[in-house]
Scaffold this active site. Structure first.
Site, PDB file in Angstrom:
ATOM      1  CB  THR A   1      -9.054   0.573   8.031  1.00 45.37           C
ATOM      2  OG1 THR A   1      -9.163   1.044   6.504  1.00 45.37           O
ATOM      3  CG2 THR A   1      -8.358   1.823   8.709  1.00 45.37           C
TER       4      THR A   1
ATOM      5  CB  CYS B   1      -5.228   5.547   5.506  1.00 43.62           C
ATOM      6  SG  CYS B   1      -4.261   4.556   4.567  1.00 43.62           S
TER       7      CYS B   1
ATOM      8  CG  ASN C   1      -2.314   0.500   0.961  1.00 46.69           C
ATOM      9  OD1 ASN C   1      -2.850   0.725   2.154  1.00 46.69           O
ATOM     10  ND2 ASN C   1      -2.619   0.858  -0.003  1.00 46.69           N
TER      11      ASN C   1
ATOM     12  CG  ASN D   1      -9.522   8.347  -0.305  1.00 45.18           C
ATOM     13  OD1 ASN D   1      -8.812   7.783   0.234  1.00 45.18           O
ATOM     14  ND2 ASN D   1     -10.730   8.830  -0.029  1.00 45.18           N
TER      15      ASN D   1
ATOM     16  CB  CYS E   1      -6.921  -1.994   2.532  1.00 49.89           C
ATOM     17  SG  CYS E   1      -7.961  -0.812   3.563  1.00 49.89           S
TER      18      CYS E   1
END
Length: 257
Positions: free
Chosen positions: A200, A74, A13, A65, A198
Protein backbone atom coordinates in the site's frame (compact mmCIF):
# COMPACT_ATOMS: atom_id res chain seq x y z
CA UNK A 1 -3.35 -29.04 19.15
CA UNK A 2 -1.12 -28.02 16.24
CA UNK A 3 -2.00 -25.64 13.43
CA UNK A 4 -0.37 -25.81 10.01
CA UNK A 5 1.02 -22.57 8.63
CA UNK A 6 2.62 -21.39 5.41
CA UNK A 7 5.26 -18.70 5.10
CA UNK A 8 4.91 -16.39 2.06
CA UNK A 9 6.79 -13.31 0.94
CA UNK A 10 6.13 -10.57 -1.60
CA UNK A 11 9.25 -8.52 -2.39
CA UNK A 12 10.59 -9.28 1.07
CA UNK A 13 7.39 -8.40 2.94
CA UNK A 14 6.77 -11.70 4.75
CA UNK A 15 3.67 -13.24 6.26
CA UNK A 16 2.51 -16.24 8.24
CA UNK A 17 -0.46 -17.62 6.29
CA UNK A 18 -3.10 -19.86 7.85
CA UNK A 19 -5.94 -21.70 6.12
CA UNK A 20 -8.70 -20.81 8.59
CA UNK A 21 -11.69 -22.07 6.63
CA UNK A 22 -12.59 -24.30 9.61
CA UNK A 23 -12.21 -21.31 12.00
CA UNK A 24 -9.82 -23.23 14.27
CA UNK A 25 -7.27 -20.43 14.67
CA UNK A 26 -7.49 -18.34 17.92
CA UNK A 27 -7.90 -15.02 16.10
CA UNK A 28 -8.73 -13.10 19.29
CA UNK A 29 -5.43 -14.00 20.98
CA UNK A 30 -3.22 -10.97 20.26
CA UNK A 31 -0.30 -12.26 22.33
CA UNK A 32 -0.23 -15.56 20.42
CA UNK A 33 -0.24 -13.80 17.04
CA UNK A 34 2.46 -11.41 18.23
CA UNK A 35 4.59 -14.37 19.36
CA UNK A 36 4.19 -16.14 16.02
CA UNK A 37 5.39 -13.00 14.20
CA UNK A 38 8.37 -12.53 16.53
CA UNK A 39 11.62 -13.28 14.69
CA UNK A 40 13.42 -14.62 17.76
CA UNK A 41 10.84 -16.65 19.66
CA UNK A 42 8.32 -17.35 16.90
CA UNK A 43 8.10 -18.02 13.18
CA UNK A 44 8.97 -14.45 12.24
CA UNK A 45 6.91 -12.23 9.93
CA UNK A 46 5.73 -8.71 9.21
CA UNK A 47 2.17 -9.91 9.78
CA UNK A 48 -0.19 -12.87 9.96
CA UNK A 49 -3.00 -13.56 7.49
CA UNK A 50 -6.02 -15.84 7.80
CA UNK A 51 -7.72 -17.11 4.65
CA UNK A 52 -11.39 -17.71 5.45
CA UNK A 53 -14.56 -18.66 3.62
CA UNK A 54 -17.07 -15.96 2.72
CA UNK A 55 -20.56 -16.49 1.29
CA UNK A 56 -20.24 -13.69 -1.26
CA UNK A 57 -16.58 -13.93 -2.28
CA UNK A 58 -13.96 -16.48 -3.24
CA UNK A 59 -12.43 -15.94 0.20
CA UNK A 60 -11.88 -13.39 2.94
CA UNK A 61 -8.43 -12.13 3.93
CA UNK A 62 -8.06 -11.22 7.62
CA UNK A 63 -4.79 -9.41 8.31
CA UNK A 64 -3.02 -8.92 11.63
CA UNK A 65 -0.04 -6.65 12.20
CA UNK A 66 3.08 -8.08 13.82
CA UNK A 67 1.93 -6.57 17.13
CA UNK A 68 -1.01 -8.99 17.11
CA UNK A 69 -3.69 -6.42 16.35
CA UNK A 70 -6.08 -6.44 13.43
CA UNK A 71 -4.60 -4.41 10.60
CA UNK A 72 -5.88 -2.39 7.69
CA UNK A 73 -5.36 -3.32 4.04
CA UNK A 74 -2.00 -4.89 3.18
CA UNK A 75 -1.14 -4.87 -0.52
CA UNK A 76 1.76 -7.32 -0.48
CA UNK A 77 -0.15 -9.49 1.97
CA UNK A 78 -3.12 -9.54 -0.39
CA UNK A 79 -0.93 -10.63 -3.29
CA UNK A 80 0.47 -13.42 -1.10
CA UNK A 81 -3.05 -14.44 -0.07
CA UNK A 82 -4.09 -14.72 -3.72
CA UNK A 83 -1.08 -16.98 -4.38
CA UNK A 84 -1.96 -18.98 -1.25
CA UNK A 85 -5.60 -19.32 -2.34
CA UNK A 86 -4.47 -20.66 -5.71
CA UNK A 87 -2.15 -23.18 -4.05
CA UNK A 88 -5.05 -24.38 -1.88
CA UNK A 89 -7.31 -24.74 -4.92
CA UNK A 90 -9.69 -22.05 -3.69
CA UNK A 91 -9.25 -20.11 -6.96
CA UNK A 92 -7.66 -20.68 -10.34
CA UNK A 93 -6.27 -17.63 -12.15
CA UNK A 94 -8.69 -14.90 -11.02
CA UNK A 95 -10.09 -13.93 -7.63
CA UNK A 96 -12.67 -11.67 -6.09
CA UNK A 97 -12.11 -11.44 -2.34
CA UNK A 98 -12.87 -9.38 0.74
CA UNK A 99 -10.19 -7.51 2.70
CA UNK A 100 -10.28 -4.91 5.47
CA UNK A 101 -11.03 -2.08 3.04
CA UNK A 102 -13.63 -3.93 0.99
CA UNK A 103 -13.74 -5.91 -2.24
CA UNK A 104 -10.69 -6.57 -4.41
CA UNK A 105 -10.05 -8.37 -7.68
CA UNK A 106 -6.80 -10.07 -8.64
CA UNK A 107 -5.30 -12.24 -11.33
CA UNK A 108 -2.40 -14.68 -11.40
CA UNK A 109 -0.06 -14.36 -14.37
CA UNK A 110 2.83 -16.83 -13.99
CA UNK A 111 5.12 -15.34 -11.33
CA UNK A 112 3.15 -12.09 -10.98
CA UNK A 113 0.02 -11.24 -9.03
CA UNK A 114 -1.94 -8.28 -10.38
CA UNK A 115 -4.03 -6.80 -7.58
CA UNK A 116 -6.70 -4.15 -8.11
CA UNK A 117 -6.63 -1.58 -5.33
CA UNK A 118 -9.57 0.58 -4.30
CA UNK A 119 -10.01 4.05 -5.75
CA UNK A 120 -8.24 6.90 -3.97
CA UNK A 121 -10.08 10.19 -3.58
CA UNK A 122 -8.00 13.11 -2.50
CA UNK A 123 -4.37 13.64 -1.54
CA UNK A 124 -3.56 16.04 1.30
CA UNK A 125 -0.45 18.17 1.03
CA UNK A 126 1.43 18.81 4.29
CA UNK A 127 4.17 21.34 3.59
CA UNK A 128 6.28 19.63 0.94
CA UNK A 129 4.97 16.18 1.94
CA UNK A 130 1.74 14.30 1.19
CA UNK A 131 -0.80 12.14 3.01
CA UNK A 132 -3.31 9.72 1.48
CA UNK A 133 -5.08 6.44 2.15
CA UNK A 134 -4.60 3.45 -0.16
CA UNK A 135 -6.41 1.04 2.16
CA UNK A 136 -3.94 2.05 4.87
CA UNK A 137 -2.79 5.58 5.76
CA UNK A 138 0.48 6.70 4.17
CA UNK A 139 2.71 9.71 4.60
CA UNK A 140 4.92 10.45 1.58
CA UNK A 141 8.18 12.40 1.65
CA UNK A 142 10.44 12.82 -1.38
CA UNK A 143 14.18 12.73 -0.66
CA UNK A 144 17.41 12.94 -2.65
CA UNK A 145 19.25 9.91 -1.22
CA UNK A 146 16.84 7.32 0.13
CA UNK A 147 19.49 4.58 0.27
CA UNK A 148 21.45 6.33 3.02
CA UNK A 149 18.45 7.67 4.96
CA UNK A 150 17.81 6.59 8.56
CA UNK A 151 14.31 5.34 7.84
CA UNK A 152 13.73 4.02 11.35
CA UNK A 153 14.48 7.29 13.15
CA UNK A 154 12.92 9.65 10.61
CA UNK A 155 9.90 7.43 10.02
CA UNK A 156 9.29 6.92 13.72
CA UNK A 157 9.41 10.67 14.36
CA UNK A 158 6.58 11.24 11.86
CA UNK A 159 4.56 8.18 12.90
CA UNK A 160 4.56 9.35 16.55
CA UNK A 161 4.16 13.09 16.00
CA UNK A 162 1.19 14.93 17.52
CA UNK A 163 -1.05 14.38 14.52
CA UNK A 164 -0.46 10.68 13.92
CA UNK A 165 0.54 9.14 17.26
CA UNK A 166 -3.00 8.04 18.21
CA UNK A 167 -3.98 6.18 15.04
CA UNK A 168 -0.51 5.87 13.53
CA UNK A 169 0.54 6.16 9.92
CA UNK A 170 2.98 4.40 7.63
CA UNK A 171 5.80 6.65 6.44
CA UNK A 172 7.34 6.35 2.97
CA UNK A 173 10.53 7.97 1.75
CA UNK A 174 10.67 8.23 -2.03
CA UNK A 175 13.48 9.00 -4.45
CA UNK A 176 12.84 9.56 -8.14
CA UNK A 177 15.31 7.43 -10.11
CA UNK A 178 14.12 8.22 -13.65
CA UNK A 179 11.06 9.37 -15.56
CA UNK A 180 9.46 5.97 -14.95
CA UNK A 181 10.95 4.61 -11.69
CA UNK A 182 11.08 5.50 -8.00
CA UNK A 183 12.83 3.92 -5.02
CA UNK A 184 10.66 3.58 -1.89
CA UNK A 185 11.55 2.70 1.69
CA UNK A 186 8.81 2.40 4.32
CA UNK A 187 8.46 2.60 8.09
CA UNK A 188 5.36 0.53 8.94
CA UNK A 189 3.07 1.08 11.89
CA UNK A 190 2.20 -2.19 13.66
CA UNK A 191 5.64 -3.52 12.78
CA UNK A 192 7.15 -0.30 14.19
CA UNK A 193 10.19 -0.65 12.01
CA UNK A 194 11.25 -0.54 8.38
CA UNK A 195 10.05 -3.43 6.22
CA UNK A 196 11.70 -4.56 3.00
CA UNK A 197 8.59 -3.58 1.04
CA UNK A 198 5.06 -2.26 1.63
CA UNK A 199 2.42 -2.74 -1.05
CA UNK A 200 0.00 0.00 0.00
CA UNK A 201 2.99 2.30 0.57
CA UNK A 202 4.43 1.60 -2.86
CA UNK A 203 0.99 2.31 -4.29
CA UNK A 204 0.70 5.59 -2.38
CA UNK A 205 4.17 6.70 -3.46
CA UNK A 206 3.44 5.92 -7.12
CA UNK A 207 0.14 7.82 -7.04
CA UNK A 208 1.80 10.92 -5.62
CA UNK A 209 4.58 10.59 -8.20
CA UNK A 210 1.86 10.44 -10.84
CA UNK A 211 0.21 13.54 -9.41
CA UNK A 212 3.59 15.27 -9.74
CA UNK A 213 3.94 14.38 -13.41
CA UNK A 214 5.17 10.81 -13.78
CA UNK A 215 3.22 8.60 -16.19
CA UNK A 216 1.56 5.27 -15.43
CA UNK A 217 2.77 2.57 -15.08
CA UNK A 218 5.46 3.45 -12.58
CA UNK A 219 8.21 1.00 -11.68
CA UNK A 220 9.04 0.85 -7.98
CA UNK A 221 12.27 -0.37 -6.47
CA UNK A 222 12.19 -1.57 -2.85
CA UNK A 223 14.84 -3.21 -0.67
CA UNK A 224 13.03 -6.52 -1.20
CA UNK A 225 12.50 -6.37 -4.94
CA UNK A 226 10.65 -4.64 -7.75
CA UNK A 227 6.97 -3.80 -8.14
CA UNK A 228 4.88 -1.86 -10.63
CA UNK A 229 1.87 0.39 -10.12
CA UNK A 230 -0.59 1.25 -12.88
CA UNK A 231 -3.38 3.79 -12.47
CA UNK A 232 -5.67 6.33 -14.08
CA UNK A 233 -5.69 9.86 -12.71
CA UNK A 234 -9.08 11.59 -12.54
CA UNK A 235 -10.20 14.97 -11.20
CA UNK A 236 -11.11 13.65 -7.76
CA UNK A 237 -8.16 11.29 -7.40
CA UNK A 238 -7.20 7.93 -8.93
CA UNK A 239 -9.01 4.87 -10.26
CA UNK A 240 -8.11 1.56 -11.96
CA UNK A 241 -5.15 1.20 -9.61
CA UNK A 242 -3.15 -2.02 -9.90
CA UNK A 243 -0.27 -3.26 -7.75
CA UNK A 244 1.75 -5.80 -9.73
CA UNK A 245 4.54 -8.02 -8.46
CA UNK A 246 5.67 -11.48 -7.32
CA UNK A 247 4.46 -13.51 -4.34
CA UNK A 248 6.11 -16.77 -3.32
CA UNK A 249 5.82 -19.54 -0.77
CA UNK A 250 8.94 -19.80 1.40
CA UNK A 251 8.24 -22.80 3.63
CA UNK A 252 5.55 -24.64 5.58
CA UNK A 253 5.33 -25.91 9.13
CA UNK A 254 3.13 -26.42 12.17
CA UNK A 255 2.89 -24.71 15.52
CA UNK A 256 1.31 -25.79 18.80
CA UNK A 257 -1.47 -23.73 20.33
Amino acid sequence: MAISFYKYQGTGNDFVMVDNRKLAFPASDESFIKRLCDRRIGIGADGLILLQDHADYDFEMVYFNADGRLGSMCGNGARCTVRFARALGVIEDVACFLAADGEHQASVERDLIQLKMNEVKGVEQIGEDYFLNTGSPHYIRFVDDVENLDVYEEGRAIRYNDRFKAEGTNVNFVQRLSDSEVFVRTYERGVEDETLSCGTGVTAAALVAGMLGMQSPIKVKTLGGNLEVAFEQVDEGFKSIYLIGPAKQVFTGSVSL
